[in-house]
Enzyme design. Sequence first.
Site, short mmCIF file in Angstrom:
data_model
loop_
_atom_site.label_atom_id
_atom_site.label_comp_id
_atom_site.label_asym_id
_atom_site.label_seq_id
_atom_site.Cartn_x
_atom_site.Cartn_y
_atom_site.Cartn_z
N GLU A 250 83.34 10.83 27.90
CA GLU A 250 83.18 9.43 28.26
C GLU A 250 81.99 9.14 29.17
OE1 GLU A 250 87.45 9.65 29.01
OE2 GLU A 250 87.64 7.71 28.02
N ILE B 54 89.45 15.49 18.35
CA ILE B 54 89.13 14.18 17.77
C ILE B 54 87.67 14.13 17.32
CG2 ILE B 54 90.97 12.99 19.00
CD1 ILE B 54 88.89 11.90 20.97
N LYS C 269 83.29 19.89 33.70
CA LYS C 269 83.83 18.53 33.73
C LYS C 269 83.83 17.98 32.30
CE LYS C 269 82.06 17.63 38.39
NZ LYS C 269 81.05 16.89 39.20
N ARG D 271 79.82 22.86 34.70
CA ARG D 271 79.36 23.92 33.81
C ARG D 271 79.49 23.47 32.36
NH1 ARG D 271 82.73 29.45 33.51
NH2 ARG D 271 81.20 30.86 32.58
N ILE D 272 78.44 23.69 31.59
CA ILE D 272 78.45 23.26 30.19
C ILE D 272 78.90 24.45 29.33
CG2 ILE D 272 77.07 22.29 28.31
CD1 ILE D 272 77.45 20.42 30.79
N ASN E 270 79.45 24.50 26.00
CA ASN E 270 78.68 24.58 24.76
C ASN E 270 77.64 23.47 24.75
OD1 ASN E 270 77.71 24.21 22.11
ND2 ASN E 270 79.60 24.99 21.21
N PRO E 271 76.36 23.80 25.01
CA PRO E 271 75.33 22.75 25.12
C PRO E 271 75.19 21.91 23.86
CG PRO E 271 74.47 24.89 25.81
CD PRO E 271 75.84 25.15 25.24
N LYS E 272 75.55 22.48 22.71
CA LYS E 272 75.37 21.72 21.46
C LYS E 272 76.45 20.65 21.30
CE LYS E 272 73.98 22.66 16.78
NZ LYS E 272 73.60 23.74 15.87
MO1 MOS Z 1 89.86 8.11 25.49
S1 MOS Z 1 89.51 6.11 25.62
O1 MOS Z 1 90.54 8.58 26.89
O2 MOS Z 1 90.49 8.55 24.04
#
Ligand code: MOS
Length: 739
Positions: A706, A467, A702, A629-630, A632-634
């Site tokens: 959001e 998305i 993680k 753990r990241i 991709n930092p970008k």
């Molecule tokens: Mo999101 S509000 O879980 O697309």
Amino acid sequence: MKTNEIGKPTNRVDGRHKVTGEAKYAGEFNVPNLAYGFAVNSAIAKGKIKKIDTSKALQVEGVLEVFTHENRPGYVWFDKNYKDMDAPPGSPFRPLYDNEVKFSMQPIALAVAETFELARYAASLVEVEYETSPHDTDFEANIERAYVPEEYNSGEPPKPWGQPDEALANAPVQIEEEYTHSSQHHNPMEMHASTVVYEADGKLTVYDKIQGVMNTHQYITHAFGMQPEEVQVISPFVGGAFGSGLRPQYQLFLAVLAARELKRSVRVTLTRQQMFSFGHRPKTMQRFALGASKEGKLEALQQDVFAETSRFEDYSEDVVIWAGVLYKCENVKLSHKLVDLDVYTPLDMRAPGGTTGTFALECSMDELAHKLGMDPIEFRLKNYSEKDQNEDKPFSSKELRECYRQGAEKFGWKKRNPAPRSMREGHNLIGWGMAHGAWEANQAQASAKAVLTSDGKLTVSSATADIGTGTYTVMTQIAAETLGLQLDDVTFKLGDSSLPDAPLEGGSKTVSTVGTAVKSACDKVRERLFELAQQVEGSPLAEASLEDVVFEGGQISLRKEPSKGVSITAAMSHNQGKAIEEEVSSKPADGQSDYARYAHSATFVEVKVDEDLGTIRVTRVVSAIAGGRIINPKTAKSQILGGVVWGIGVAMEEDTVMDNNLGRFMNHDLDKYHIPVNADVHEVEVIFVEEKDEIVNPLGAKGLGEIGIVSVAPAIANAVFHATGKRVRELPITLDKLL
Ligand code: MOS
């Protein structure tokens, strides 16, 4: 030629497609003989359609048909009990089902014509007579009749613990306040659209704007009684969604209906104004009662939430769970009630419940800290929760203290004078505020398939979505890293219902969920590749085991003697020219749910408020994130930046205004519904603190979609208080509320 892809700030692998316009969105797939549909929306909020006259519309040359509840085919709504993958409890809205109007702007007809313009014109000629019934859209006026839903789809309040009433009554320092915010509507760049291609055999290929093609696929088969193999849903690119695209929307239903009836391909695209006709972030009113000791220990916490829903579905979200995750408190009581109104069902909007719940929680805590004369960070450290008290579980990891430390240092928090109105620059009052937050780090079940061909090229696929968050890029990195390939040798495919099953891209769980499936499919390919490499004549790996080798730079080499190895293409030449194919389904590991799994944030904000005019600018934001753990930092940083920008919108701009006389949202366009523009966004810095987590998923990552938004609005509100001494408890904070 090293390829340790995980952890690199890789550019988006789909970036070129997007900036050159090669990337196609649901409303852009063209086929010969395409017809266009335009929806007619109800002018009233409640009642019945007495008469609907389509004759004038049908007289226009080039108009093919106007569909209404009167002439819609009988076979639709084959399965009345069907609920889509993101439906809350209740009875989902079914377009053109009968003559009943349940909300303003409800779709009541679809005009179909040879061109979009003709369809739109024809829609304007549809004449409707209504029998109106009294509607009620007034949230504030109905709070007294709020009810506890039979079932919560999210955010069910945990049972009280301790003695919340007694502890509150006995607490020497108390606050009791109400916090509210407006309804907010999604405004992604891409409007909702569905292009339904009617194939020669009656099968459908559907290009839909959706956060998960499987949801659209199931919806069509259930609503129209079609067989799964008769429908293929494709959605390679989504122009922003964050909740608006979780549930199939009415343009899809109308386009499929028209295509099947006319035996012709049909596209229905919603206008920007129609984007305000299918759900919104629900209004809430939250009462907080807090009690503390004189030393600043939190003794009692009570949160009562009232939130909007529709008359036909009980939509609820995670508003009340944050206190139990973020603060240690022995006496807690939480409630979450709904107020049903004559509106469309609210829908998820970036960190649903987290954005609004954290706003109220973090403003009330700031008020309490101020009353105690304590620094907001010191207050939070004193009441730091070492376990999730809602479920009495330990955290899988929680580096929130490090977020405070690094965020405060970067921001320069030490130099803050705690007294409101004490910092200024010319006629600007300067305010520094902070807040913290958490968001779920969940993993669900998903499948992925990996195919390695003899030329050493890998294709990995899953019916997930991108998305705009970076799914294509991150999955490509995970696959490349696992097999030691260059990024250019890896292709990731998504957004097609014929690919292995995946859930909706929502709830910040795609890296965790699909990333794990991608990794385990590639791990299986890895094992088979290693066996082949051992069979190569004179293979230096013949005596080695999988643990002794590394996959890097297109080579499989001995860990201890990296110069000795076999190239991937040499290994593949032992597979009789065939590809290696592995499809896996992965699910969360046993025992994962014994832990509370959350990402955390601490946000620091500077505002400048013009003392004479009341105008507010958010001049500086530092957002420190603990997100495991990241990968991709970008792309990760972009997620947090996007969350901060949206948080500025939540705090200061976004506000859909309901006219209760008409039962209609009045500012349904981008002229009067304000979202942040470049001029509203100044310095924003993002910090990722180090966080190891072996429980959340095998990648240790993680979700970040959001967590970036949740603590922004309260940090801004707290900064505005610090600047002005005025506490605004109602979002958005517009200048009229300051003067
Ligand atoms: Mo999101 S509000 O879980 O697309």
